[in-house]
Design a protein around this motif. Structure first.
Motif, mmCIF file in Angstrom:
data_model
loop_
_atom_site.group_PDB
_atom_site.id
_atom_site.type_symbol
_atom_site.label_atom_id
_atom_site.label_comp_id
_atom_site.label_asym_id
_atom_site.label_seq_id
_atom_site.Cartn_x
_atom_site.Cartn_y
_atom_site.Cartn_z
ATOM 1 N N GLU A 209 0.823 -1.205 0.000
ATOM 2 C CA GLU A 209 0.000 0.000 0.000
ATOM 3 C C GLU A 209 0.861 1.261 0.000
ATOM 4 O OE1 GLU A 209 -3.139 2.509 -0.120
ATOM 5 O OE2 GLU A 209 -3.160 0.325 -0.389
ATOM 6 N N GLY A 210 1.954 1.221 0.762
ATOM 7 C CA GLY A 210 2.830 2.390 0.808
ATOM 8 C C GLY A 210 3.444 2.701 -0.542
ATOM 9 N N ARG A 211 3.819 1.666 -1.276
ATOM 10 C CA ARG A 211 4.391 1.882 -2.604
ATOM 11 C C ARG A 211 3.353 2.410 -3.570
ATOM 12 N NH1 ARG A 211 7.121 -3.286 -4.802
ATOM 13 N NH2 ARG A 211 6.724 -2.314 -6.806
ATOM 14 N N ILE A 212 2.126 1.928 -3.443
ATOM 15 C CA ILE A 212 1.051 2.436 -4.308
ATOM 16 C C ILE A 212 0.898 3.940 -4.117
ATOM 17 C CG2 ILE A 212 -1.442 2.420 -4.707
ATOM 18 C CD1 ILE A 212 -1.439 -0.553 -4.094
ATOM 19 N N GLY A 213 0.846 4.356 -2.857
ATOM 20 C CA GLY A 213 0.693 5.778 -2.568
ATOM 21 C C GLY A 213 1.844 6.607 -3.092
ATOM 22 N N SER A 214 3.069 6.098 -2.961
ATOM 23 C CA SER A 214 4.232 6.868 -3.413
ATOM 24 C C SER A 214 4.274 6.969 -4.933
ATOM 25 C CB SER A 214 5.518 6.233 -2.882
ATOM 26 O OG SER A 214 5.713 4.939 -3.424
ATOM 27 N N ILE A 215 3.870 5.897 -5.636
ATOM 28 C CA ILE A 215 3.840 5.936 -7.103
ATOM 29 C C ILE A 215 2.821 6.967 -7.580
ATOM 30 C CG2 ILE A 215 3.209 4.635 -9.179
ATOM 31 C CD1 ILE A 215 4.339 2.127 -7.777
ATOM 32 N N ILE A 216 1.630 6.935 -6.986
ATOM 33 C CA ILE A 216 0.574 7.869 -7.390
ATOM 34 C C ILE A 216 0.992 9.303 -7.098
ATOM 35 C CG2 ILE A 216 -1.789 8.612 -6.929
ATOM 36 C CD1 ILE A 216 -2.463 5.669 -6.358
ATOM 37 N N GLN A 217 1.564 9.527 -5.938
ATOM 38 C CA GLN A 217 1.988 10.884 -5.583
ATOM 39 C C GLN A 217 3.071 11.387 -6.527
ATOM 40 O OE1 GLN A 217 4.014 11.479 -1.766
ATOM 41 N NE2 GLN A 217 2.757 13.307 -1.434
#
Length: 391
Positions: A209-217
């Motif tokens: 989940e953390g990687r998903i958020g960082s990619i989107i940001q």
């Protein structure tokens, strides 16, 4: 000139190299006829997937060969989920540009095969900007992230933290944009993040989940120019599942790109002014210009449109037109005493002169009216099946 036979052979070699089936979606960017990812391509893509399923015994792995400068950000989710209905593993092959909406398609792939020249881009969307007190054609566009960045700049960089001052900042923004536009900005801001998340979580290999958020940001906020090109090294650093093709596959992918580049004449922009000057015409039409392609081994579809270029002239308020034909019989000749056949000849000549006068008037008006620009319009655009043709 590219030929279907050559392209099919390259597609077949890529399929053999990757043990997959290849679906090509290529949106050209030949100036001034750039095409984009759009909803109207979904049905042709679906028909090609059906054709692949019928023609090929194994469609467990599907590779989407993609070239695009972007498009409707609502379409990538439809494309990705549709392709996944036909395979268990979905990859994207990127020879060069897969910008904006193209990057969103790549987010939904299990693997992203990027050649040395491959580019992704930020996915911050733009909207048609409805403004107060003015109207332009075409309407101006506004980046959704620009609105958010403006408020962040005033709060963080200009140190405006007082709520009443921030309210004034928003009020100034609202004086230039309609409430509906601001509402659309808010919806798109949320929508692009939601769709990006859904695409990333649709992959077979789940990511944290953390990687998903960082990619989107990173793709929406942290790259401050929409035109920033993300190569395969940077894409890997972002956490995307990037594969580098071997030299043989790299060559095949690039050669296939060049076939489409030649077919759509991407390196040969059309200059309306040069065209009208060369043809010595006030207007000029071009029919059946191909701007986008969907292709597989079984099928070929192309999106074609027609265009008309016309010179824009500023007609003077009172054009001076003087037509003096200096016609008349020599003195002393009575026309009633002329032979009958001669009278008929004179009448025919007068009729020809009467027909020529409007053309002379038009030419004189054109001569007196300076050129102020060139206008163009496109019409008749549609997808056409070209499977049986040799193009």
């Amino acid at each position: 000139m590219s030929s279907r036979k050559e392209r099919v052979e390259l597609i077949r070699k890529i399929q053999d190299s990757r043990d997959s089936k290849v679906l090509v979606y290529f949106t050209g960017d030949r100036r001034p006829f750039s095409s984009q990812i759009a909803e109207d391509a979904v049905l042709p893509l679906y028909k090609h997937l059906l054709a692949l399923k019928v023609a090929e015994s194994n469609t467990e792995r599907i590779d989407l060969f993609l070239y695009t400068r972007g498009g409707d950000v609502g379409v990538p989710w439809r494309i990705v989920t549709m392709i996944r209905e036909f395979c268990s593993e979905f990859s994207v092959l990127i020879p060069y540009k897969a910008h904006s909406a193209g990057t969103m398609v790549a987010l939904g792939a299990d693997r992203i095969v990027m050649g040395k020249k491959a580019e992704l881009s930020p996915i911050d969307p733009t909207l048609v900007r409805a403004v107060i007190g003015e109207a332009t054609v075409p309407p101006p566009e506004i980046s959704v992230e620009d609105v958010s960045s403006y408020i962040s700049f005033m709060r963080e960089r200009a140190n405006i933290t007082d709520q009443s001052a921030l309210a004034q900042v928003v009020s100034q923004l609202a004086s230039h944009l309609t409430p509906l536009t601001l509402g659309s900005v808010n919806r798109q801001y949320s929508h692009i993040r939601l769709v990006a998340r859904k695409l990333l979580t649709s992959r077979k290999e789940k990511i944290e989940e953390g990687r998903i958020g960082s990619i989107i940001q990173a793709l929406t906020e942290k790259m401050y120019s929409h035109g920033h090109a993300i190569g395969r090294m940077e894409a890997t650093e972002l956490g995307l599942p990037v594969d580098k093709p071997d030299e043989n596959l790299e060559t095949l992918i690039w050669n296939l790109y060049q076939e489409y580049e030649r077919l759509l004449q991407l390196t040969e922009p059309i200059d309306p002014e040069e065209l009208l000057t060369r043809e010595n015409k006030e207007e000029y039409a071009i029919d059946s210009i191909p701007i986008a392609i969907v292709e597989t081994i079984p099928k070929l579809d192309m999106f074609e449109l027609n265009t008309l270029f016309r010179r824009k002239r500023q007609v003077p308020p009172n054009p001076q037109i003087n037509i003096n034909m200096n016609l008349g019989l020599p003195p002393g000749i009575d026309p009633t005493k002329l032979p009958q056949n001669f009278q008929q000849i004179v009448q025919q000549l007068m009729g020809q002169i009467a027909q020529a006068i409007p053309q002379i008037v038009q030419q004189e008006i054109v001569r007196q009216s300076p050129i102020v620009g060139i206008e163009g319009r496109t019409f008749g655009g549609m997808w056409k099946e070209k499977t049986g043709e040799t193009i």
